[in-house]
Write a protein that holds these residues in place. Structure first.
Motif, short mmCIF file in Angstrom:
data_model
loop_
_atom_site.label_atom_id
_atom_site.label_comp_id
_atom_site.label_asym_id
_atom_site.label_seq_id
_atom_site.Cartn_x
_atom_site.Cartn_y
_atom_site.Cartn_z
N GLY A 702 -30.67 -29.62 -19.85
CA GLY A 702 -30.72 -30.96 -20.41
C GLY A 702 -31.53 -31.07 -21.68
O GLY A 702 -31.81 -32.19 -22.13
N ARG A 734 -29.15 -40.58 -24.76
CA ARG A 734 -29.01 -39.47 -23.83
C ARG A 734 -28.32 -39.98 -22.57
O ARG A 734 -28.20 -41.19 -22.35
N SER A 740 -31.50 -35.87 -25.74
CA SER A 740 -30.30 -35.05 -25.87
C SER A 740 -30.42 -34.22 -27.14
O SER A 740 -31.37 -34.38 -27.91
N LYS A 847 -23.41 -34.84 -29.96
CA LYS A 847 -24.59 -34.85 -29.11
C LYS A 847 -24.22 -34.22 -27.77
O LYS A 847 -23.14 -34.49 -27.24
N ASP A 849 -25.66 -32.94 -23.73
CA ASP A 849 -26.69 -33.18 -22.72
C ASP A 849 -26.21 -32.70 -21.36
O ASP A 849 -25.00 -32.62 -21.10
N ASN A 850 -27.17 -32.34 -20.52
CA ASN A 850 -26.96 -32.14 -19.09
C ASN A 850 -25.91 -31.08 -18.77
O ASN A 850 -24.95 -31.34 -18.06
#
Length: 856
Positions: A702, A734, A740, A847, A849-850
């Motif tokens: 993340g 994010r 993020s 972007k 994330d995760n």
């Protein structure tokens, strides 16, 4: 006619004395024993005639307080030599209560040398009485000539070749030594004395303008030579010479200004200008002439005094510590002149790859060599010297004699400081120049001191002729015999007494005998060396090896153990003994010795580890348990396993609690380069379980840690083309956590922008889930996430996901994967694809994330 004949004789003697001094400095500082003894013999010849005439002991003060203590020191050295043979013959014990030498040959030569220096002082005192100015000028000119030669040699080293090089001195090759000396520190010591004499003659000598100009130039030349040596001790000591010279100049000027108050202002201005000039000369010389060489050398000072856990090469502090231990062990009688190199090995806590043969402190050397007796005699000489200096300070320095005295005292002070860090006075080229300066300080002629009665002359002259004839012959014999050793095939057995004159002769003879297969005779020659130098661990090792070749196993074992006892901290004796034990099948004992050798000396690390590895049955755990490497030794062990491509051993090594982090990163890098992903992961995580590889997941999936790398590793690795300005962490936008990853996509198609490697198990199903958002557009191309399967020797693209622009809304993607046989890792890459199709969307900002990789 008699006066004319006497004048010619006195002039000839002055030039002969100067010639001896010049010769000593010219031939490598008289560092070769054969040349040294030849010089001593010539000094004895020069001394015999004036002793016969009874004119050499005019200066009773010098005889009582300088000559007599020196002669007693030479006598004590001969006593140590004699008791050495009593000890080695088991006639007396080798306790500290017995004044024996650890090296009889060196003690005998030292006594010979001290006696020669005494004779040289007597000659100089007599020359000063008759040809004072000639001798002082000659001393300064000789020293300045060698300084000029040193500078020329230094500047022309790059164009040097043997055809036009230093034909008479073949060892003066580029990069070796400085000037005519084989060691730049020892040459710097001689230049200290030359610098002091030149400065004083220029300032105090009451000379003509031409002569003052000459000595000013000569002073700068000698100062330049000191700087070019980059000798730290030489530069520091030369600063002491400058400071003392200024103090004497100020003292002399202040005494002259006492009678007139108006002169005090002039005195102050003169001193101020002199201080500024000297400070400028010092700083300018170091900055402009020495430059980086000098700065680098002084930068090493802190390292030499820093405490080091594993010292592979000796530093001066180790030599001093061993000297202090020897003083504590033998405080009364010492170890004999030259005995330090054999006695100190028991106390030197270094590898033994290189080890000091001297104390690197001439003052400490006297205490170590002659104990309390030598110290008392040295104190007597120093006290007499101080009294002589005090009496000379009463005379005005602004005379030629005063200038010579000032130069002598400044030079001696510089030598004193330099001798705290080195052993340059043990070279005859320096010691003769130094004794000449000491003679100048002690010089004082009084007619009443002359031995006058005919009875005294006849008795003393007869004894002198006998003594000096014998000593001169002995000196010539030793000198030329030593010269012959260097150019002779040692095919004949030397007599036993040759050891006292030349122990190296026997060692060379033993080597020769071994080379032609006469092992028994070689062992006998080595036995002579061991008998005469029982504390020489190297002689013990050589004897042990030849005993082993003769299958005299018990005798060899005894000598090996004796060598280890004499040098308990050195690696070489234990290495030799360990290999011997391996040959005898005593594996457990051998491994212990080899492990100790490894701890003490890394120079044979590869060979030692190979021997221990094989002796341990190539069992990594057993090997590591045996050697128990410390943190400083880890690089050698890691390098050994890396070169063997033994990944499991590297993993076991990395699991040790003292394995350093920098080495862990290096090991991970090396394993990833070889696509050894499972091993690299275990090393990085200290995963020491030998069972199945766990599912680790993404490192910082993340982006919460906010760490990106450029190099190989298990974190998120940014592409080489991605600028730091294009990538950042976004805390305002994010899906989970606190931030993020934001990337501005304005690169070229085909470039890898971001990648992350995750170890996986083969034949296993996985799901990859991640969030992304695409905003704006560019002409760089379309963003895509590629999923690659990796194993050693293979890399395939398993899946590819285009990241579309969906009005700047976060989207979640899921991909199911199934690894196959041999797959060790999955790599996820963010790339730019060529936007050539009609339905291709160009991405501007993305972007991420995760990222989560989980096993199905």
């Amino acid at each position: 006619m008699d006066k004319q004949r006497s004048s010619i004789y006195e002039t000839a003697r002055a030039y002969l004395v100067l010639g001896v001094l010049a010769a000593s400095a010219a031939y490598y500082g008289a560092s070769d024993p054969w040349f040294e003894f030849a010089l001593f013999s010539s000094i004895f010849v020069l001394t015999a005639e004036p002793v016969w005439r009874g004119e050499i002991f005019r200066n009773i003060r010098a005889v009582r307080f300088l000559i007599l203590p020196c002669l007693l020191l030479a006598l004590f050295s001969l006593i140590q030599t004699a008791f050495h043979f009593f000890v080695t013959s088991n006639l007396v014990s080798s306790s500290s209560a017995v004044p024996f030498s650890f090296d009889a040959a060196s003690s005998f030569r030292s006594a010979f040398k001290i006696f020669a220096l005494v004779c040289f002082i007597l000659n100089v005192l007599e020359v000063l009485r008759t040809k004072f100015r000639t001798f002082i000028f000659g001393l300064a000119i000789i020293g300045s000539s060698f300084a000029a030669f040193a500078i020329v040699r230094y500047l022309l080293q790059e164009i040097y070749f043997e055809g036009i090089g230093f034909v008479l001195f073949p060892r003066l090759v580029p990069g070796n030594g400085f000037g005519t000396f084989l060691n730049q520190n020892h040459f710097a010591l001689s230049m200290l004395m030359v610098l002091a004499l030149n400065l004083s003659l220029f300032w105090f000598g009451q000379l003509s303008v031409k002569l003052r100009t000459f000595f000013a130039a000569a002073g700068l030349i000698s100062w330049t030579a000191i700087i070019l040596t980059a000798s730290r001790g030489g530069i520091v000591s030369s600063i002491v010479v400058w400071i003392l010279f200024l103090m004497l100049a100020a003292f002399n000027s202040a005494r002259a200004a006492e009678k007139k108050a108006s002169n005090r202002v002039k005195l102050f201005l003169k001193i101020a200008v002199s201080v500024i000039f000297v400070a400028g000369t010092l700083i300018g010389g170091i900055a402009l002439i020495g430059q980086e060489r000098v700065i680098q050398r002084f930068g090493e000072v802190a390292v030499e005094f820093k405490e080091v856990e594993h010292q592979q090469a000796f530093r001066r502090v180790e030599a001093w510590d061993a000297a202090l231990d020897l003083i504590a062990e033998r405080p009364i009688f010492g170890v004999g002149f030259g005995g330090y190199k054999y006695a100190a090995s028991r106390f030197l806590k270094i590898s033994g790859r290189t080890f000091p043969t001297e104390t690197h402190n001439d003052l400490l050397a006297v205490v170590v060599s002659a104990g309390l007796i030598g110290t008392v005699l040295a104190v007597c000489i120093i006290a007499a010297f101080a009294i002589a200096v005090r009496s000379k300070l009463r005379m005005p320095l602004q005379t030629f004699g005063g200038a010579a005295f000032a130069g002598a005292i400044c030079g001696i002070a510089g030598v004193f400081v330099h001798s705290l860090f080195d052993y340059g006075l043990q070279f005859t080229g320096n010691s003769l120049f130094f004794t000449a300066l000491v003679s100048i300080v002690f010089y004082r002629y009084r007619e009443t001191d002359r031995l006058s009665t005919k009875t005294q002359l006849r008795f003393f002259g007869a004894m002198a002729l006998i003594i000096f004839a014998l000593v001169s012959a002995a000196g010539a014999f030793v000198g030329f015999a030593r010269k012959a050793v260097n150019h002779t095939v040692l095919s004949y057995s030397p007599p036993s007494w040759i050891f006292l004159l030349d122990p190296e002769f026997i060692d060379k003879h033993a080597v020769y005998l071994r080379s032609i297969g006469q092992f028994e005779a070689s062992a006998n020659a080595r036995s002579v060396s061991v008998r005469n130098r029982p504390d020489d661990f190297q002689a013990r090792l050589e004897l042990a090896k030849i005993r082993n070749e003769l299958s005299q196993i018990d005798a060899a074992d005894k000598e090996f153990k004796a060598a280890i006892a004499l040098a308990p901290y050195y690696g070489e004796p234990r290495f030799q003994y360990g290999t011997f034990l391996l040959d005898q099948g005593r594996t457990e004992e051998a491994v212990t010795q080899l492990a100790d050798a490894f701890h003490k000396d890394y120079s044979k690390a590869k060979l030692l580890l190979e021997l221990i590895w094989n002796a341990s049955g190539q069992n990594t755990g057993k090997m590591l348990e045996t050697i128990q490497p410390e943190e400083a030794e880890m690089p050698e062990v890691q390098r050994f396993f890396t070169k063997r491509a033994d990944t499991q051993s590297i993993v076991q090594l990395a699991c040790l609690p003292n394995f350093p982090d920098y080495l862990r990163s290096m090991s991970v890098h090396q394993l990833l380069e070889k696509s050894e992903f499972h091993a690299a992961w275990k090393v990085s995580q200290r995963h020491c379980d030998t069972g199945e590889m766990p599912n680790p997941g993404f490192t910082d999936g993340g982006f919460e840690a906010g760490v990106l790398i450029r190099d190989l590793g298990f974190g998120w690795r940014i592409g080489k083309s991605l600028e730091l300005s294009q990538i950042s962490f976004d805390e305002d936008d994010r899906t989970e956590g606190t931030q993020s990853l934001r990337i501005e996509l304005n690169g070229k198609a085909g470039e890898v922008l971001l990648s992350g490697v995750v170890p996986v198990r083969p034949d296993t199903g996985y799901s990859l889930v991640f969030d992304h958002k695409v905003e704006g557009g560019s002409n760089g191309g379309t963003a895509a996430v590629q999923i690659l399967f990796k194993k050693p020797g293979l890399e395939t693209v398993e899946n590819e996901i285009l990241l579309s622009n969906d009005d700047g809304i976060w989207q979640k993607r899921r991909v199911d994967l199934k690894t196959f046989e041999g797959i060790e890792a999955v790599e996820v890459r963010l790339i730019l694809k060529d936007c050539g199709g009609a339905n291709c969307e160009e991405a501007g900002t993305i972007k991420l994330d995760n990222f989560v990789l989980s096993e199905n």
